[in-house]
Design a protein around this motif. Structure first.
Motif, PDB file in Angstrom:
ATOM      1  N   PRO A   3       0.824  -1.216   0.000  1.00  0.00           N
ATOM      2  CA  PRO A   3       0.000   0.000   0.000  1.00  0.00           C
ATOM      3  C   PRO A   3       0.860   1.270   0.000  1.00  0.00           C
ATOM      4  CG  PRO A   3       0.069  -0.926   2.200  1.00  0.00           C
ATOM      5  CD  PRO A   3       0.835  -1.892   1.303  1.00  0.00           C
ATOM      6  N   TYR A   4       1.412   1.598  -1.165  1.00  0.00           N
ATOM      7  CA  TYR A   4       2.332   2.732  -1.256  1.00  0.00           C
ATOM      8  C   TYR A   4       1.671   4.049  -0.833  1.00  0.00           C
ATOM      9  CZ  TYR A   4       5.540  -0.307  -3.836  1.00  0.00           C
ATOM     10  OH  TYR A   4       6.399  -1.324  -4.185  1.00  0.00           O
ATOM     11  N   GLY A   5       0.396   4.230  -1.178  1.00  0.00           N
ATOM     12  CA  GLY A   5      -0.286   5.459  -0.819  1.00  0.00           C
ATOM     13  C   GLY A   5      -0.366   5.660   0.681  1.00  0.00           C
ATOM     14  N   SER A   6      -0.696   4.595   1.404  1.00  0.00           N
ATOM     15  CA  SER A   6      -0.788   4.672   2.867  1.00  0.00           C
ATOM     16  C   SER A   6       0.587   4.868   3.501  1.00  0.00           C
ATOM     17  CB  SER A   6      -1.442   3.398   3.420  1.00  0.00           C
ATOM     18  OG  SER A   6      -2.757   3.275   2.943  1.00  0.00           O
ATOM     19  N   LEU A   7       1.601   4.238   2.919  1.00  0.00           N
ATOM     20  CA  LEU A   7       2.967   4.426   3.420  1.00  0.00           C
ATOM     21  C   LEU A   7       3.413   5.880   3.233  1.00  0.00           C
ATOM     22  CD1 LEU A   7       4.645   1.142   2.110  1.00  0.00           C
ATOM     23  CD2 LEU A   7       4.208   1.756   4.496  1.00  0.00           C
ATOM     24  N   ALA A   8       3.095   6.463   2.060  1.00  0.00           N
ATOM     25  CA  ALA A   8       3.438   7.858   1.800  1.00  0.00           C
ATOM     26  C   ALA A   8       2.673   8.770   2.755  1.00  0.00           C
ATOM     27  CB  ALA A   8       3.114   8.218   0.351  1.00  0.00           C
ATOM     28  N   ASN A   9       1.408   8.447   2.997  1.00  0.00           N
ATOM     29  CA  ASN A   9       0.590   9.238   3.915  1.00  0.00           C
ATOM     30  C   ASN A   9       1.185   9.215   5.324  1.00  0.00           C
ATOM     31  OD1 ASN A   9      -3.062   9.459   4.220  1.00  0.00           O
ATOM     32  ND2 ASN A   9      -1.458  10.740   5.055  1.00  0.00           N
ATOM     33  N   SER A  10       1.600   8.040   5.762  1.00  0.00           N
ATOM     34  CA  SER A  10       2.213   7.904   7.089  1.00  0.00           C
ATOM     35  C   SER A  10       3.511   8.709   7.178  1.00  0.00           C
ATOM     36  CB  SER A  10       2.491   6.431   7.389  1.00  0.00           C
ATOM     37  OG  SER A  10       1.289   5.689   7.393  1.00  0.00           O
ATOM     38  N   ALA A  11       4.293   8.664   6.101  1.00  0.00           N
ATOM     39  CA  ALA A  11       5.570   9.381   6.083  1.00  0.00           C
ATOM     40  C   ALA A  11       5.376  10.890   6.200  1.00  0.00           C
ATOM     41  CB  ALA A  11       6.346   9.045   4.809  1.00  0.00           C
ATOM     42  N   THR A  12       4.387  11.436   5.481  1.00  0.00           N
ATOM     43  CA  THR A  12       4.161  12.890   5.541  1.00  0.00           C
ATOM     44  C   THR A  12       3.629  13.308   6.911  1.00  0.00           C
ATOM     45  OG1 THR A  12       1.943  12.662   4.581  1.00  0.00           O
ATOM     46  CG2 THR A  12       3.772  13.130   3.066  1.00  0.00           C
ATOM     47  N   ILE A  13       2.843  12.436   7.552  1.00  0.00           N
ATOM     48  CA  ILE A  13       2.366  12.727   8.905  1.00  0.00           C
ATOM     49  C   ILE A  13       3.544  12.793   9.872  1.00  0.00           C
ATOM     50  CG2 ILE A  13       1.073  11.782  10.861  1.00  0.00           C
ATOM     51  CD1 ILE A  13      -0.969  10.714   8.826  1.00  0.00           C
ATOM     52  N   ILE A  14       4.468  11.852   9.739  1.00  0.00           N
ATOM     53  CA  ILE A  14       5.649  11.837  10.604  1.00  0.00           C
ATOM     54  C   ILE A  14       6.494  13.092  10.383  1.00  0.00           C
ATOM     55  CG2 ILE A  14       7.841  10.660  11.067  1.00  0.00           C
ATOM     56  CD1 ILE A  14       6.370   8.017  10.392  1.00  0.00           C
ATOM     57  N   VAL A 117     -12.012   6.348  -0.582  1.00  0.00           N
ATOM     58  CA  VAL A 117     -11.909   6.300  -2.045  1.00  0.00           C
ATOM     59  C   VAL A 117     -10.467   6.032  -2.476  1.00  0.00           C
ATOM     60  CG1 VAL A 117     -12.176   7.616  -4.176  1.00  0.00           C
ATOM     61  CG2 VAL A 117     -13.897   7.803  -2.375  1.00  0.00           C
ATOM     62  N   GLY A 118      -9.522   6.711  -1.847  1.00  0.00           N
ATOM     63  CA  GLY A 118      -8.116   6.552  -2.202  1.00  0.00           C
ATOM     64  C   GLY A 118      -7.616   5.139  -1.978  1.00  0.00           C
ATOM     65  N   SER A 119      -8.005   4.542  -0.848  1.00  0.00           N
ATOM     66  CA  SER A 119      -7.571   3.179  -0.544  1.00  0.00           C
ATOM     67  C   SER A 119      -8.161   2.176  -1.533  1.00  0.00           C
ATOM     68  CB  SER A 119      -7.984   2.815   0.884  1.00  0.00           C
ATOM     69  OG  SER A 119      -7.386   3.676   1.819  1.00  0.00           O
ATOM     70  N   LEU A 120      -9.456   2.345  -1.856  1.00  0.00           N
ATOM     71  CA  LEU A 120     -10.097   1.442  -2.818  1.00  0.00           C
ATOM     72  C   LEU A 120      -9.506   1.609  -4.215  1.00  0.00           C
ATOM     73  CD1 LEU A 120     -13.862   1.744  -1.772  1.00  0.00           C
ATOM     74  CD2 LEU A 120     -12.268  -0.106  -1.246  1.00  0.00           C
ATOM     75  N   GLU A 121      -9.213   2.863  -4.576  1.00  0.00           N
ATOM     76  CA  GLU A 121      -8.654   3.141  -5.907  1.00  0.00           C
ATOM     77  C   GLU A 121      -7.283   2.486  -6.067  1.00  0.00           C
ATOM     78  OE1 GLU A 121      -8.805   4.924  -9.751  1.00  0.00           O
ATOM     79  OE2 GLU A 121     -10.328   4.632  -8.206  1.00  0.00           O
ATOM     80  N   GLU A 122      -6.472   2.556  -5.017  1.00  0.00           N
ATOM     81  CA  GLU A 122      -5.154   1.926  -5.111  1.00  0.00           C
ATOM     82  C   GLU A 122      -5.282   0.406  -5.123  1.00  0.00           C
ATOM     83  OE1 GLU A 122      -0.718   2.000  -3.094  1.00  0.00           O
ATOM     84  OE2 GLU A 122      -2.417   2.755  -1.923  1.00  0.00           O
ATOM     85  N   GLY A 123      -6.199  -0.122  -4.306  1.00  0.00           N
ATOM     86  CA  GLY A 123      -6.339  -1.567  -4.215  1.00  0.00           C
ATOM     87  C   GLY A 123      -6.889  -2.193  -5.476  1.00  0.00           C
ATOM     88  N   ASP A 127      -3.770   2.571  -8.397  1.00  0.00           N
ATOM     89  CA  ASP A 127      -3.547   4.000  -8.606  1.00  0.00           C
ATOM     90  C   ASP A 127      -3.595   4.729  -7.257  1.00  0.00           C
ATOM     91  OD1 ASP A 127      -3.381   6.607  -9.379  1.00  0.00           O
ATOM     92  OD2 ASP A 127      -5.258   6.653 -10.497  1.00  0.00           O
ATOM     93  N   PRO A 128      -2.439   5.102  -6.693  1.00  0.00           N
ATOM     94  CA  PRO A 128      -2.410   5.742  -5.375  1.00  0.00           C
ATOM     95  C   PRO A 128      -2.512   7.275  -5.431  1.00  0.00           C
ATOM     96  CG  PRO A 128      -0.187   5.234  -6.050  1.00  0.00           C
ATOM     97  CD  PRO A 128      -1.090   4.803  -7.191  1.00  0.00           C
ATOM     98  N   THR A 129      -2.931   7.849  -6.563  1.00  0.00           N
ATOM     99  CA  THR A 129      -2.928   9.303  -6.734  1.00  0.00           C
ATOM    100  C   THR A 129      -3.723  10.018  -5.655  1.00  0.00           C
ATOM    101  OG1 THR A 129      -2.756   9.024  -9.134  1.00  0.00           O
ATOM    102  CG2 THR A 129      -3.423  11.191  -8.324  1.00  0.00           C
ATOM    103  N   VAL A 130      -4.923   9.512  -5.346  1.00  0.00           N
ATOM    104  CA  VAL A 130      -5.769  10.156  -4.331  1.00  0.00           C
ATOM    105  C   VAL A 130      -5.084  10.141  -2.967  1.00  0.00           C
ATOM    106  CG1 VAL A 130      -7.974  10.045  -3.096  1.00  0.00           C
ATOM    107  CG2 VAL A 130      -7.903   9.602  -5.556  1.00  0.00           C
ATOM    108  N   LEU A 131      -4.471   9.021  -2.618  1.00  0.00           N
ATOM    109  CA  LEU A 131      -3.791   8.933  -1.324  1.00  0.00           C
ATOM    110  C   LEU A 131      -2.533   9.798  -1.292  1.00  0.00           C
ATOM    111  CD1 LEU A 131      -4.104   5.189  -0.217  1.00  0.00           C
ATOM    112  CD2 LEU A 131      -5.399   7.170   0.554  1.00  0.00           C
TER     113      LEU A 131
END
Length: 234
Positions: A3-14, A117-123, A127-131
């Motif tokens: 889940p690259y989108g979620s990993l990127a999201n976690s990184a920006t939060i950190i 929507v972002g998680s479903l779109e990537e899965g 396409d992780p664009t939304v995430l």
């Protein structure tokens, strides 16, 4: 899949939280207060925008009311507070707003259409664009939140990674059950909870938002139920 989108999201939060924590000690009290109030107003706007996506107001009302009753019976606020305090103790943090920051940030980042929507779109479409877009927004929000609440905001990346990552991994199974109408109803209900967050941030009145969280899964039940009732009565 990863889940690259979620990993990127976690990184920006950190990263955003670390920047906010560094700014925290440099802000005079009057600057911290105005940032807190400004963040509350911005959160109010986001919540209202989401809430106005409602398609069946009765479903949202019943979800909030029944969800609140369930949350109070289950004492979810106490449970989340204990988990936050346990995390705080394990890390040896002396920040008095650690738990509040962790819970508030987690609610803001996890409640909303972009996460779903972002998680479903990537899965489904890989396409992780939304995430990635959400990651940028959450990163900037983390700076403001961490400058006010401190280090607790940083650890909100854990529920975000688990929540979004799980939806991405199981997207193929979940997609058939999540219609555009259901996403709109979830977004509207989540928007009301975010309005509640803004009220707490501006210290207008303390709302036990953790106890309203069951409203979200109840939307998944009440939305198709309402649709079935309308079909029967038509």
């Amino acid at each position: 899949m990863i889940p690259y989108g979620s990993l990127a999201n976690s990184a920006t939060i950190i990263l955003g939280s670390l920047a906010g924590c560094m700014l925290h000690s440099r802000f005079p009290e009057r600057i911290r207060v105005i940032v807190f109030q400004g963040l509350g107003l911005c959160t109010l706007l986001i919540g209202l925008q989401m809430a106005f996506k409602v398609q069946d107001i009765l479903v949202v009302i019943f979800s909030i009311l029944v969800g609140g009753i369930l949350g109070e019976l289950l004492r979810l606020d106490t449970l989340l507070e204990r988990l936050g305090n346990r995390c705080k103790k394990m890390l040896g943090s002396a920040n008095p707003k650690f738990t509040e920051g962790l819970v508030t940030a987690s609610l803001i980042y996890c409640i909303g259409a972009m996460a779903i929507v972002g998680s479903l779109e990537e899965g489904v479409n890989n396409d992780p664009t939304v995430l990635y877009t959400k990651a940028i927004l959450d990163g900037f929000a983390s700076v403001a939140l961490a400058s006010t609440f401190g280090s607790g905001v940083l650890f909100s990346f854990i529920p975000v990674l688990i929540y979004q990552g799980a939806m991405t991994l199981f997207a193929g199974y979940l997609q058939q059950y999540i219609s555009p109408e259901l996403i709109a109803q979830l977004s509207a209900t989540g928007g009301l909870l975010i309005v509640g967050i803004s009220i707490n941030l501006m210290e207008i009145k303390e709302i036990r938002l953790s106890n309203l969280l069951p409203a979200l899964p109840l939307v998944l039940v009440f939305t198709p139920l309402a649709h079935w009732i309308k079909t029967v009565l038509a």
